[in-house]
Scaffold this active site. Structure first.
Site, PDB file in Angstrom:
ATOM      1  CB  SER A 108       6.247  -0.789  -3.983  1.00  0.00           C
ATOM      2  OG  SER A 108       5.326  -1.598  -4.674  1.00  0.00           O
ATOM      3  CG  HIS A 136       1.276   1.176  -3.334  1.00  0.00           C
ATOM      4  ND1 HIS A 136       1.461  -0.007  -2.665  1.00  0.00           N
ATOM      5  CD2 HIS A 136       2.260   1.225  -4.278  1.00  0.00           C
ATOM      6  CE1 HIS A 136       2.505  -0.651  -3.172  1.00  0.00           C
ATOM      7  NE2 HIS A 136       3.005   0.072  -4.142  1.00  0.00           N
ATOM      8  CG  ASP A 178      -1.069  -0.864  -0.730  1.00  0.00           C
ATOM      9  OD1 ASP A 178      -1.361  -0.991  -1.941  1.00  0.00           O
ATOM     10  OD2 ASP A 178       0.092  -0.699  -0.319  1.00  0.00           O
TER      11      ASP A 178
END
Length: 189
Positions: A78, A168, A141
């Site tokens: 991320s 995610h 996601d």
């Protein structure tokens, strides 16, 4: 598994923002333990400025405290993926593995404040500073649209591992990533 020629190789896990205690968040601690059990140097530390993940704080920390260099595989998740990409624009690293990366701030003020998205991505510089680039993404996601993940894959010609059921990547284990990293290290020898 690490050979004599690999003694300088290390893997650095750069978490996403807001992860809290990183050894207990998502798959980070699990992966670090598995790599260490395989005889591979791995670093996982709580990052400074863990909520906003400012580039101006994280990149110097990656260089000075984590020692990211040409013998380092950076695994970024991320916000950590964006940090890995920006780091590789100006530093040689062995490789980067991006998990749920994106290219824009997604209209989120906190992401905008990080500083990663205020200029174009320098795909060619990233590619020239790495021996390999891999990417893990999932079409389901909830935070990063697939179109953003595809833009990273296209820009970097990354080795893309596409899933449809990982969200995610906030699970507590990530065997696909472990298997990939072990194969990279094995094939390096």
């Amino acid at each position: 598994m690490a050979t004599e020629g690999d003694k300088n190789l290390q893997i650095v896990i750069v978490p996403g923002n807001g992860a809290g205690e990183v050894t207990c968040a998502n798959w980070y601690g699990w992966l670090a333990r598995k790599l260490k059990d395989a005889g591979i140097r791995c670093q996982l530390q709580n990052m400074p400025d863990p909520i906003t993940a400012k580039e101006s704080i994280w990149l110097p920390f990656m260089e000075k405290e984590l020692g990211c260099d040409e013998h380092t595989i950076i695994v970024g998740h991320s916000s950590g993926a964006e940090a890995a990409m920006r780091y590789a624009e100006t530093h040689k690293v062995y490789g980067i593995v991006l998990v749920s990366p994106c290219v824009t701030d997604l209209g989120i003020e906190n992401e905008r404040a990080s500083g990663y998205y205020n200029r174009p991505w320098e795909w060619q510089k990233i590619k020239s500073n790495t021996k390999f680039i891999a990417q893990f993404g999932s079409t389901d996601d909830p935070f990063i649209p697939w179109s953003e993940q595809e833009e990273v894959a296209t820009g970097l010609d990354s080795n893309l591992f596409k899933f449809s059921d990982k969200g995610h990547f906030m699970q507590f284990q990530f065997p696909e990533l472990l298997k990939y990293l072990l194969s990279v290290i094995k094939n390096r020898s």
